[in-house]
Design a protein around this motif. Structure first.
Motif, PDB file in Angstrom:
ATOM      1  N   LEU A 109      -1.965  28.991 -20.441  1.00 45.40           N
ATOM      2  CA  LEU A 109      -1.439  29.613 -21.342  1.00 45.40           C
ATOM      3  C   LEU A 109      -0.487  30.809 -21.042  1.00 45.40           C
ATOM      4  CD1 LEU A 109      -4.185  29.290 -24.076  1.00 45.40           C
ATOM      5  CD2 LEU A 109      -2.093  28.083 -24.022  1.00 45.40           C
ATOM      6  N   GLN A 113       3.271  31.605 -21.854  1.00 46.83           N
ATOM      7  CA  GLN A 113       3.689  32.840 -22.429  1.00 46.83           C
ATOM      8  C   GLN A 113       4.618  33.562 -21.297  1.00 46.83           C
ATOM      9  OE1 GLN A 113       3.207  33.695 -25.301  1.00 46.83           O
ATOM     10  NE2 GLN A 113       4.359  35.719 -24.991  1.00 46.83           N
ATOM     11  N   SER A 114       4.447  33.322 -20.094  1.00 48.21           N
ATOM     12  CA  SER A 114       5.446  34.052 -19.113  1.00 48.21           C
ATOM     13  C   SER A 114       6.934  33.433 -19.051  1.00 48.21           C
ATOM     14  CB  SER A 114       4.601  34.070 -17.589  1.00 48.21           C
ATOM     15  OG  SER A 114       3.612  34.780 -17.547  1.00 48.21           O
ATOM     16  N   LEU A 116       8.031  32.072 -21.880  1.00 48.06           N
ATOM     17  CA  LEU A 116       8.543  32.173 -23.053  1.00 48.06           C
ATOM     18  C   LEU A 116       9.197  33.857 -23.018  1.00 48.06           C
ATOM     19  CD1 LEU A 116       6.255  30.590 -25.770  1.00 48.06           C
ATOM     20  CD2 LEU A 116       8.431  30.068 -24.758  1.00 48.06           C
ATOM     21  N   SER A 117       8.372  34.658 -22.500  1.00 47.21           N
ATOM     22  CA  SER A 117       8.835  36.089 -22.479  1.00 47.21           C
ATOM     23  C   SER A 117       8.546  36.822 -20.985  1.00 47.21           C
ATOM     24  CB  SER A 117       7.702  36.929 -23.248  1.00 47.21           C
ATOM     25  OG  SER A 117       7.716  36.424 -24.708  1.00 47.21           O
ATOM     26  N   VAL A 176       2.964  42.840 -25.397  1.00 49.36           N
ATOM     27  CA  VAL A 176       3.264  41.259 -24.983  1.00 49.36           C
ATOM     28  C   VAL A 176       2.088  40.805 -23.956  1.00 49.36           C
ATOM     29  CG1 VAL A 176       4.814  39.336 -24.015  1.00 49.36           C
ATOM     30  CG2 VAL A 176       5.665  41.190 -25.735  1.00 49.36           C
ATOM     31  N   ALA A 180      -0.823  38.032 -24.116  1.00 49.01           N
ATOM     32  CA  ALA A 180      -0.645  36.762 -23.235  1.00 49.01           C
ATOM     33  C   ALA A 180      -2.088  36.893 -22.437  1.00 49.01           C
ATOM     34  CB  ALA A 180       0.463  37.119 -22.019  1.00 49.01           C
TER      35      ALA A 180
END
Length: 230
Positions: A109, A113-114, A116-117, A176, A180
């Protein structure tokens, strides 16, 4: 029959450390206890769980299959809100038993997330490290660091102000990073709260609770003040 296999399974789990067990838990049993365990191990076909060895004697249990980890819907039940001790024991037991699955989930996960952002994650981590470095420099008691602060007070003050300003300016990126990190933990705690403990779960965790084996999750829980030992 189930109870017998459960008992035999526990004995197989603790077989490698049976000398320590009879000294700590059964000090009066002596050689009889060791012989009894050896006899059970030699006559039983119960499965023996093999943990992965890490540094300094810390172990990690094997990865639990997806069916056992997620798909057994009859093994889910709402947390016992009225019995906090039982709820706490369920969470700790599941954290120990499914720890490899939880670590894998966390890593997947966080990497997702890394992707995605990626920019926010990179900037947020740099800002967080900069703040931690500034705090350490401001409160460190080492002679060299203290001398550096004393000799260059204006530079020290200016550096702290710049780090604080930079941290505030990129604070959304820091959030963020926090999300994450905490979102996987939140999902892990939900699963650990809802998943009922089974026979295999209790048996595999027994060696951790009586101090025969030490796992990575057990070390983390101990460091956070949640003792897993009985």
């Amino acid at each position: 029959m189930i109870r017998l296999r459960f008992f035999v399974y526990i004995l197989r789990l603790i077989g490698e450390k049976r000398i320590l067990l009879h000294k700590v838990i059964f000090p009066s049993a002596g050689r009889c206890w060791e012989v009894f365990i050896s006899f059970i191990m030699s006559t039983s076909d119960a499965p023996k769980e093999q943990n992965y060895q890490l540094l300094q004697g810390i172990e990690v249990p094997p990865f639990r299959n997806v069916n056992e980890f997620l798909l057994e819907t009859d093994r889910y039940e709402r947390p016992p809100y009225q019995d906090l001790k039982k709820w706490n024991n369920r969470i700790i037991s599941n954290l120990l038993y499914f720890q490899t699955n939880y670590f894998t989930t966390f890593i997947i996960l966080f990497i997702f997330q890394s992707f995605l952002s990626s920019q926010d994650i990179f900037v947020g981590i740099l800002a967080t490290l900069a703040v931690l470095g500034a705090v350490y420099f401001a409160v460190a008691t080492e002679p060299q660091v203290k001398k550096l602060r004393t000799d260059h007070p204006l530079v020290t003050l200016g550096g702290i102000i710049l780090v604080a300003y930079g941290f505030i300016s990129v604070f959304p990126s820091v959030l963020v990073v926090v999300f994450a990190l905490l979102f996987p933990v939140f999902l892990v705690l939900i699963h650990a709260s809802l998943r009922l403990r089974g026979i295999a779960n209790r048996a595999a965790n027994l060696t951790e609770r009586i101090g025969i084996r030490t796992t990575l999750m057990g070390q983390i829980l101990d460091r956070t003040g949640l003792s897993v030992r009985v």
